[in-house]
Every structure is written in C-alpha cells, then in structure tokens.
Write a protein that holds these residues in place. Structure first.
Motif, PDB file in Angstrom:
ATOM      1  N   ASP A  49       0.831  -1.211   0.000  1.00  0.00           N
ATOM      2  CA  ASP A  49       0.000   0.000   0.000  1.00  0.00           C
ATOM      3  C   ASP A  49       0.859   1.252   0.000  1.00  0.00           C
ATOM      4  O   ASP A  49       0.616   2.193  -0.766  1.00  0.00           O
ATOM      5  CB  ASP A  49      -0.905  -0.003   1.239  1.00  0.00           C
ATOM      6  CG  ASP A  49      -1.904  -1.162   1.209  1.00  0.00           C
ATOM      7  OD1 ASP A  49      -2.269  -1.577   0.100  1.00  0.00           O
ATOM      8  OD2 ASP A  49      -2.271  -1.637   2.296  1.00  0.00           O
ATOM      9  N   VAL A  50       1.877   1.255   0.866  1.00  0.00           N
ATOM     10  CA  VAL A  50       2.747   2.439   0.975  1.00  0.00           C
ATOM     11  C   VAL A  50       3.483   2.658  -0.335  1.00  0.00           C
ATOM     12  O   VAL A  50       3.650   3.788  -0.793  1.00  0.00           O
ATOM     13  CB  VAL A  50       3.724   2.272   2.147  1.00  0.00           C
ATOM     14  CG1 VAL A  50       4.662   3.475   2.242  1.00  0.00           C
ATOM     15  CG2 VAL A  50       2.961   2.088   3.460  1.00  0.00           C
ATOM     16  N   SER A  51       3.914   1.569  -0.957  1.00  0.00           N
ATOM     17  CA  SER A  51       4.640   1.684  -2.216  1.00  0.00           C
ATOM     18  C   SER A  51       3.766   2.265  -3.307  1.00  0.00           C
ATOM     19  O   SER A  51       4.187   3.148  -4.062  1.00  0.00           O
ATOM     20  CB  SER A  51       5.166   0.312  -2.637  1.00  0.00           C
ATOM     21  OG  SER A  51       5.792   0.368  -3.902  1.00  0.00           O
ATOM     22  N   THR A  60      13.134  -0.394  -1.750  1.00  0.00           N
ATOM     23  CA  THR A  60      13.705   0.823  -1.164  1.00  0.00           C
ATOM     24  C   THR A  60      13.145   1.071   0.226  1.00  0.00           C
ATOM     25  O   THR A  60      13.887   1.424   1.149  1.00  0.00           O
ATOM     26  CB  THR A  60      13.406   2.038  -2.066  1.00  0.00           C
ATOM     27  OG1 THR A  60      13.972   1.805  -3.351  1.00  0.00           O
ATOM     28  CG2 THR A  60      14.012   3.300  -1.483  1.00  0.00           C
ATOM     29  N   ILE A  61      11.802   0.857   0.380  1.00  0.00           N
ATOM     30  CA  ILE A  61      11.182   1.064   1.701  1.00  0.00           C
ATOM     31  C   ILE A  61      11.810   0.113   2.712  1.00  0.00           C
ATOM     32  O   ILE A  61      12.124   0.503   3.838  1.00  0.00           O
ATOM     33  CB  ILE A  61       9.650   0.849   1.620  1.00  0.00           C
ATOM     34  CG1 ILE A  61       9.014   1.903   0.714  1.00  0.00           C
ATOM     35  CG2 ILE A  61       9.023   0.926   3.013  1.00  0.00           C
ATOM     36  CD1 ILE A  61       7.523   1.665   0.446  1.00  0.00           C
ATOM     37  N   ASP A  69       8.954  -6.029  10.127  1.00  0.00           N
ATOM     38  CA  ASP A  69       8.437  -7.299   9.612  1.00  0.00           C
ATOM     39  C   ASP A  69       7.482  -6.957   8.469  1.00  0.00           C
ATOM     40  O   ASP A  69       6.468  -6.268   8.688  1.00  0.00           O
ATOM     41  CB  ASP A  69       7.712  -8.059  10.709  1.00  0.00           C
ATOM     42  CG  ASP A  69       7.300  -9.449  10.246  1.00  0.00           C
ATOM     43  OD1 ASP A  69       7.264  -9.685   9.025  1.00  0.00           O
ATOM     44  OD2 ASP A  69       7.009 -10.285  11.121  1.00  0.00           O
ATOM     45  N   PRO A  70       7.796  -7.371   7.251  1.00  0.00           N
ATOM     46  CA  PRO A  70       6.955  -6.965   6.104  1.00  0.00           C
ATOM     47  C   PRO A  70       5.478  -7.362   6.244  1.00  0.00           C
ATOM     48  O   PRO A  70       4.606  -6.710   5.654  1.00  0.00           O
ATOM     49  CB  PRO A  70       7.605  -7.690   4.933  1.00  0.00           C
ATOM     50  CG  PRO A  70       8.986  -8.001   5.370  1.00  0.00           C
ATOM     51  CD  PRO A  70       8.911  -8.217   6.834  1.00  0.00           C
ATOM     52  N   GLU A  78       6.655   4.793  12.304  1.00  0.00           N
ATOM     53  CA  GLU A  78       6.989   5.789  11.269  1.00  0.00           C
ATOM     54  C   GLU A  78       7.983   5.178  10.301  1.00  0.00           C
ATOM     55  O   GLU A  78       9.128   4.927  10.630  1.00  0.00           O
ATOM     56  CB  GLU A  78       7.594   7.036  11.909  1.00  0.00           C
ATOM     57  CG  GLU A  78       7.901   8.145  10.892  1.00  0.00           C
ATOM     58  CD  GLU A  78       8.414   9.422  11.548  1.00  0.00           C
ATOM     59  OE1 GLU A  78       9.010  10.244  10.835  1.00  0.00           O
ATOM     60  OE2 GLU A  78       8.200   9.590  12.773  1.00  0.00           O
ATOM     61  N   LEU A  79       7.471   4.912   9.098  1.00  0.00           N
ATOM     62  CA  LEU A  79       8.334   4.387   8.054  1.00  0.00           C
ATOM     63  C   LEU A  79       9.175   5.520   7.461  1.00  0.00           C
ATOM     64  O   LEU A  79       8.635   6.564   7.092  1.00  0.00           O
ATOM     65  CB  LEU A  79       7.500   3.726   6.945  1.00  0.00           C
ATOM     66  CG  LEU A  79       6.771   2.431   7.304  1.00  0.00           C
ATOM     67  CD1 LEU A  79       5.874   2.004   6.152  1.00  0.00           C
ATOM     68  CD2 LEU A  79       7.761   1.336   7.630  1.00  0.00           C
ATOM     69  N   ILE A  80      10.445   5.291   7.379  1.00  0.00           N
ATOM     70  CA  ILE A  80      11.340   6.312   6.796  1.00  0.00           C
ATOM     71  C   ILE A  80      11.261   6.208   5.287  1.00  0.00           C
ATOM     72  O   ILE A  80      11.587   5.186   4.691  1.00  0.00           O
ATOM     73  CB  ILE A  80      12.775   6.106   7.280  1.00  0.00           C
ATOM     74  CG1 ILE A  80      12.846   6.260   8.799  1.00  0.00           C
ATOM     75  CG2 ILE A  80      13.728   7.088   6.612  1.00  0.00           C
ATOM     76  CD1 ILE A  80      14.185   5.918   9.393  1.00  0.00           C
ATOM     77  N   LEU A  81      10.798   7.283   4.670  1.00  0.00           N
ATOM     78  CA  LEU A  81      10.685   7.330   3.211  1.00  0.00           C
ATOM     79  C   LEU A  81      11.416   8.528   2.626  1.00  0.00           C
ATOM     80  O   LEU A  81      11.519   8.663   1.410  1.00  0.00           O
ATOM     81  CB  LEU A  81       9.195   7.414   2.801  1.00  0.00           C
ATOM     82  CG  LEU A  81       8.269   6.315   3.327  1.00  0.00           C
ATOM     83  CD1 LEU A  81       6.837   6.593   2.889  1.00  0.00           C
ATOM     84  CD2 LEU A  81       8.706   4.960   2.828  1.00  0.00           C
TER      85      LEU A  81
END
Length: 245
Positions: A49-51, A60-61, A69-70, A78-81
């Motif tokens: 979803d984030v991708s 990359t994410i 854990d995927p 907080e995902l670092i993007l």
C-alpha cells in the motif's frame, strides 16, 4: 518445524513485490503521508500500500527500514521514506569520498612514521684503524773521520783473545752478537763501544770496540779480517764513524 526467519522475510518481501507489480494489495486504506516525508502506519497498511501510494519501491522502503516485519507493520510506526534511492546513492558517494580523503592522510602518516624511524637509526661508530707503534730509530752521533787499517789474529803476533776477552782463535771476525770487531784508542773509543762505520772501500757495518793496539792512537782504528792477505789487499782508507746509543 523450524523456519529461518531471515529467509522467510525475504520470501515474504518477494511475494509483496510480485503482488505490487500485479496491482494486488491487501488493504485499500491509506494513512496520511507525514510532513517530513515519512509515513505513519495505520491499521491495514502494508508495504505494498505504501509503495503504491508514494511511488517508492518496496525494496527501497525495506532497505530504509530493515528492522520491520513486512507482514505485520506496527500501527503508529513511522516508516522512513524521506531518503530516496538518489539520496542513498549520494550518501554512498559521500562515504566513498571520505574514504578517499582519509587514505592519503593515512599514507602521509605512514610516511611520517617511516621518516621518524629512519631518523632514530643510529649509525654504528666508524672504527679507526690503530697503526702499530713504530720503533724509534737508534740515535746516532757522528764521532768523526778516522784512518782505518786492517789486521788479522793469525799473523803470528796475536794470541787470539782481544782486549775485552773476545775469543777469535777460530778465525771469527764477528762478536757473538754479530758485530764486526775493531781495535781503537780507548781514550777516544772505550772498549765495548758500539759504532757505525762507513769506509772509503764502500763498506758499511756496525762494529764493537773489542781490542786495542800499541800503534792505534787518536783518530785511528784497526778492523779485524780473516786473513793476512785480505788485510794487505784492503790496505788503508778513511772511515766515518758514528756512535750508536
């Protein structure tokens, strides 16, 4: 059954990539992108979803967030993007540049260390050869020029023993020390005096005053030879005499 956790993560990540390419995702509920460019995980969010929402690949994410854990993204995480692939490349290039800068510095330090070590090397002292002492030459004093004649101990007038007791009865013309035997006036050359004689006949030798004679007076010497004929042949000559100390 035992599962290798890292292999399982990689398998799951690969499946998510395949689903993402095929346009398949688990949830269509998207969280809002944060102002700093990162992503706050909400219920139902997946990496796929984030991708799809950000246009950043799952690989990359995951590389920016290697500890997640995927399959189970924690809500509120907080995902670092913010760091894109381009920024990662720039960061890598910066690190490589720093390494390149550090290497010459390390080389310079090594050169300084080598020079310091060379400076500390102490040369071995040079041994100066010691010359062997030279024996001093004997001191000579010129006594003068004498009239020289020759005599023999076998002319019938001699007993074969000189004034200082040297035995010449066996035809000896030398002392036991190897000196030529001469007769002289003891008032001029005392018995046992050692002298150097050079005659007008071309002879040069060291002699010892071992004898005297009634006719040997003043600046005159008599040189002992082995036969009467030799004495007659040599006759009279001049002799320069120097005393050997």
């Amino acid at each position: 059954m035992y599962f290798n956790k890292n292999i399982f993560k990689m398998f799951t990540l690969s499946m998510l990539v395949i689903f993402n390419i095929a346009g398949v995702h688990v949830s269509k509920t998207y969280a809002d992108e944060l102002q700093n460019g990162n992503w706050s995980v909400e219920k139902g969010d997946t990496l796929s979803d984030v991708s799809l929402a950000t246009g950043i690949s799952i690989e990359t994410i995951y590389s920016l967030n290697p500890k997640i854990d995927p399959l189970t993204l924690p809500i509120g995480y907080e995902l670092i993007l913010k760091q894109s692939a381009e920024e990662l490349a720039k960061e890598k290039a910066t690190k490589e540049k720093q390494v390149m800068i550090q290497e010459p510095a390390a080389q310079a330090e090594a050169v300084v260390a080598v020079k310091s070590a060379e400076a500390e090397v102490v040369e071995a002292p040079v041994e100066v050869p010691v010359e062997a002492p030279v024996a001093p030459e004997p001191v000579t004093n010129v006594i003068g020029t004498f009239e020289a004649t020759y005599y023999t101990a076998f002319d019938g007038t001699q007993i074969g023993i000189t004034a200082n007791g040297t035995d010449v009865r066996n035809g000896e013309t030398l002392t036991p020390e190897g000196y030529r035997i001469i007769a002289a006036d003891p008032a001029v050359l005392p018995l046992n005096t050692i002298v150097q004689i050079t005659t007008g006949n071309g002879e040069s030798f060291t002699a010892k005053v071992c004898d005297t004679g009634g006719a040997i007076k003043g600046q005159r010497i008599d040189i002992l030879v082995g036969s009467l004929s030799e004495a007659m042949q040599l006759g009279r000559t001049q002799a320069v005499i120097t005393q050997v100390n």
